[in-house]
Design a protein around this motif. Structure first.
Motif, mmCIF file in Angstrom:
data_model
loop_
_atom_site.group_PDB
_atom_site.id
_atom_site.type_symbol
_atom_site.label_atom_id
_atom_site.label_comp_id
_atom_site.label_asym_id
_atom_site.label_seq_id
_atom_site.Cartn_x
_atom_site.Cartn_y
_atom_site.Cartn_z
ATOM 1 N N TYR A 203 1.084 -1.513 0.406
ATOM 2 C CA TYR A 203 -0.059 -0.062 -0.207
ATOM 3 C C TYR A 203 0.612 0.758 0.098
ATOM 4 O O TYR A 203 1.665 1.538 0.514
ATOM 5 N N MET A 205 0.141 5.724 0.356
ATOM 6 C CA MET A 205 -0.757 6.704 0.714
ATOM 7 C C MET A 205 -0.344 8.004 0.430
ATOM 8 O O MET A 205 0.870 8.670 2.005
ATOM 9 N N ALA A 243 -9.790 5.098 2.706
ATOM 10 C CA ALA A 243 -9.241 5.680 3.170
ATOM 11 C C ALA A 243 -10.125 6.705 3.680
ATOM 12 O O ALA A 243 -10.085 7.445 3.495
ATOM 13 N N LEU A 258 -5.018 6.497 -2.575
ATOM 14 C CA LEU A 258 -4.318 5.211 -2.426
ATOM 15 C C LEU A 258 -4.179 4.079 -3.381
ATOM 16 O O LEU A 258 -4.517 3.977 -3.747
#
Length: 379
Positions: A203, A205, A243, A258
């Protein structure tokens, strides 16, 4: 019980020594190409240098994970009655080792120092092997097994492994504004070895911070944010859910973008039971050992398109992100702005794929690995 039985049937143990070593040699080659694939995305502007550096770190860690497991199971099938048994991998859905393998590895890592204290060092093990081969004219199977375990625990002790959970960390990208209008920009990153899919998931972000204290130094917000993100790191959750929930739980942290990268599944006619066009492609390719594979690379992307102010308390207001959901490719229902799919494969399987040109792969990006290790991109 029926679900458990079905899941177990999807899993397979590698019992033969040569097959086990071939499996790990294949993944050693695959993981070695992943950073170069990320570099291709940087060259075309899809990823920044900071993002590529982070992805490369996770790819290298994944390579170390396979190296550690290769040492652990190096004598599988030959040292009967000794050691950790046989590698279990998911032959139906992912082609990767099952999640339980990484959980066990994490447990072993916590006790690696204690294990190594009770083991001879590499030099001593080599000396004993030579003595057994020359003096007793025997194959030193037990000593070979001991060496494989020594190398396994040494790899774990070095760290830098792709663990079942890779907790969130941040890269500071810069500041916008001054004083009360100061906004710190961060790239937050974390990863998991997803237990439902049995594949690594990463991930990234893009985050703006309007709090008084810089997020990594905030003793209250940062641990809470880390715990929140790890709890939401589940493949079944939509990006907009992750998110959006983060945006509402932290009034002064603003997720602007994201992305979720799925590294896998891996397909191979020698190891996995795939269906559909790839099955025919890999079977017809008749690729040589080590060239019989294809790896999926999928990026889900969620982007904030604007900010709305929401009333907070009697006189205050907070920013809320409104995320862009593209309705034309079904993304509105899937909770993302877009999804990019790619596949990485050697030259021979790619040639067959290009000849057959199956409908499901016409929009999939192809990264082709040459025998020399060069990665070429085709659309």
């Amino acid at each position: 019980m029926p679900e458990t039985d079905a899941l177990t049937r999807d899993h397979m143990e590698l019992e033969d020594t040569r097959v086990t070593r071939r499996y790990f040699a294949m993944f050693e080659a695959i993981t070695g190409h992943l950073a170069r694939v990320a570099g291709q995305f940087e060259a075309e502007g899809s990823l920044t240098r900071a993002e590529v550096n982070l992805l490369a770190r996770y790819m290298i860690a994944l390579g170390y994970t396979f190296r550690a497991l290769a040492n652990k199971y190096h004598m599988a099938g030959r040292a009967e009655g000794l050691g950790p048994g046989k590698l279990t991998f998911d032959r139906e859905e992912s082609g990767f080792p099952v999640h339980a393998e990484l959980l066990q590895m994490a447990s072993d890592a916590a006790q690696a120092g204690r294990h190594m204290k009770g083991m001879p060092g590499q030099d001593e093990l080599r000396r004993q092997m030579v003595e057994e081969i020359v003096g007793k004219l025997q194959v030193p199977t037990r000593l070979q097994y001991a060496m494989s375990q020594r190398l396994y625990y040494e790899e774990l002790a070095r760290g830098e492994i792709f663990w079942p959970q890779m907790h969130p960390d941040v890269v500071w990208l810069g500041n916008d504004g001054e004083g009360r209008d100061l906004r710190r920009r961060y790239l937050v990153h974390w990863a998991v070895y997803d237990s439902s899919l049995n594949i690594p998931t990463i991930y990234l972000m893009d985050l703006e911070d309007t709090g008084r204290t810089a997020l990594p130094k905030d003793e209250r917000r940062w641990p809470e944010a880390q715990a929140h993100l790890m709890a939401q790191a589940v493949a079944g959750l939509k990006l907009v859910t992750i998110a959006g929930g983060f945006d509402r739980d932290f009034d002064d942290l603003h997720p602007k973008r994201l992305r979720r990268f799925h590294i896998g599944p891996m397909y191979s006619s020698a190891f996995t039971r795939q269906t559909g066009p790839l099955k025919a492609v890999l079977e017809e390719a008749h690729a040589s050992v080590g060239e019989d594979w294809a790896l999926a690379w999928t990026m889900e992307d969620l982007v904030s398109e604007r900010v709305e102010l929401e009333k907070s308390g009697w006189f205050g207001s907070v920013e809320r992100e409104i995320f862009s959901l593209d309705p034309f490719d079904g993304a509105a229902d899937s909770g993302r702005t877009r999804m990019d799919r790619a596949i990485i494969l050697p030259q021979r399987p790619f040639q067959v794929l290009a000849e057959k040109n199956p409908p499901g792969f016409r929009e999939v990006r192809k990264f082709v690995v040459s025998p020399g290790g060069r990665v070429l991109s085709y659309r």
